[in-house]
Scaffold this motif. Structure first.
Motif, PDB file in Angstrom:
ATOM      1  N   SER A 164       0.853  -1.193   0.000  1.00 41.98           N
ATOM      2  CA  SER A 164       0.000   0.000   0.000  1.00 41.98           C
ATOM      3  C   SER A 164       0.884   1.236   0.000  1.00 41.98           C
ATOM      4  N   PHE A 194      -3.991   0.413  -2.779  1.00 40.69           N
ATOM      5  CA  PHE A 194      -3.755  -0.904  -2.209  1.00 40.69           C
ATOM      6  C   PHE A 194      -3.639  -1.946  -3.316  1.00 40.69           C
ATOM      7  N   VAL A 220     -14.028   5.062   0.346  1.00 42.89           N
ATOM      8  CA  VAL A 220     -13.560   4.097  -0.653  1.00 42.89           C
ATOM      9  C   VAL A 220     -14.077   4.489  -2.031  1.00 42.89           C
ATOM     10  N   LEU A 226     -12.348  -2.735   1.093  1.00 38.59           N
ATOM     11  CA  LEU A 226     -11.395  -2.591   2.192  1.00 38.59           C
ATOM     12  C   LEU A 226     -12.025  -2.990   3.515  1.00 38.59           C
ATOM     13  N   GLN A 252      -6.171  -0.327   7.509  1.00 41.48           N
ATOM     14  CA  GLN A 252      -7.017  -0.771   6.403  1.00 41.48           C
ATOM     15  C   GLN A 252      -6.338  -1.947   5.717  1.00 41.48           C
ATOM     16  N   LYS A 253      -7.151  -2.843   5.158  1.00 40.88           N
ATOM     17  CA  LYS A 253      -6.633  -3.964   4.379  1.00 40.88           C
ATOM     18  C   LYS A 253      -7.517  -4.176   3.161  1.00 40.88           C
ATOM     19  N   ASN A 254      -6.868  -4.424   2.027  1.00 39.83           N
ATOM     20  CA  ASN A 254      -7.592  -4.736   0.802  1.00 39.83           C
ATOM     21  C   ASN A 254      -7.987  -6.211   0.848  1.00 39.83           C
ATOM     22  N   ALA A 259      -7.413  -1.538  -4.862  1.00 38.49           N
ATOM     23  CA  ALA A 259      -8.372  -0.695  -4.140  1.00 38.49           C
ATOM     24  C   ALA A 259      -7.803   0.719  -4.018  1.00 38.49           C
TER      25      ALA A 259
END
Length: 218
Positions: A76, A101, A121, A126, A160-162, A168
């Motif tokens: 990221s 991401f 977003v 995410l 945050q995580k994709n 993303a």
């Protein structure tokens, strides 16, 4: 007697309110205070440029449409636009960032010491969350899709995580012209000079060898 007490109370309130008024001014006192990035003077921000020299470009930035390079261990990247890039942000209490991401990419746990963050977003899916302070350490987390937003209060550790299959993109709106960012793993394991391994070993309840191995990554 009652009148004297009432007069004294009014006087105390007047002095107290006066002190508060002189101690903090929550609003700008002019239309704008475009930062003069060349002046050495800093007054909890940048000194104001002469209004006669202000141009439209001081309030302008181009490039948030460009994809960031996510070729790094986290997958990221955040493109931060603060008062340094847009001098017109000075005293307005705002800034923005674009977050890109890769699939599976993570924006690791971090916090902004001077700003609340609103994450919106634009593309992809995410998982976003933040953790409250001690002693509760309560986790709030939500899956976000295009058009969704999530708020991380000022000073709270968030991430945050994709979790989608493709790339993303999100926009982070921040309530400070210079929000700052403290990335927890980088700060704890990559400080200069290093935090003593015995301190970190005790803090994380592991042996010093494991701490040394982690520090090598930072």
């Amino acid at each position: 007697m009652a009148a004297r007490i009432l007069l004294l109370a009014a006087l105390v309130i007047s002095i107290t309110c006066s002190d508060i008024a002189f101690a903090f001014d929550p609003s700008p006192l002019q239309d704008f205070c475009v930062a003069d990035l060349q002046k050495p003077v800093l007054v909890n921000g940048y000194a104001c440029k002469d209004p006669k020299l202000v141009k439209a470009e001081d309030f302008y930035f181009s490039g948030l449409n460009r994809e960031g390079n996510t070729s790094n261990p986290f997958g990221s990247i955040a493109t931060r636009i603060t008062v340094t890039q847009v001098p017109g942000f000075n005293t307005l209490g705002i800034s923005i960032a674009r977050a890109d991401f890769a699939p599976g990419g993570v924006n690791p746990p971090h916090f902004h010491p001077r700003a609340t963050e609103i994450l919106t977003v634009l593309k992809g899916t995410l998982e976003a969350g933040f953790v409250t302070s001690n002693p509760e350490n309560r986790l709030f987390t939500k899956v976000l899709r295009p058009g969704d937003l999530f708020v991380a209060p000022k000073g709270m550790i968030h991430f945050q995580k994709n979790i989608g299959r493709g790339k993303a993109v999100a926009l982070a709106s921040l309530g400070s012209q210079n929000p700052g960012v403290v990335t927890v793993p980088n700060t704890v394991f990559g400080s200069h000079p290093r935090i003593s391994t015995d301190i970190l070993a005790k803090a994380f309840q592991v042996d010093q060898f494991r701490i040394q191995q982690i520090q090598k990554n930072f």
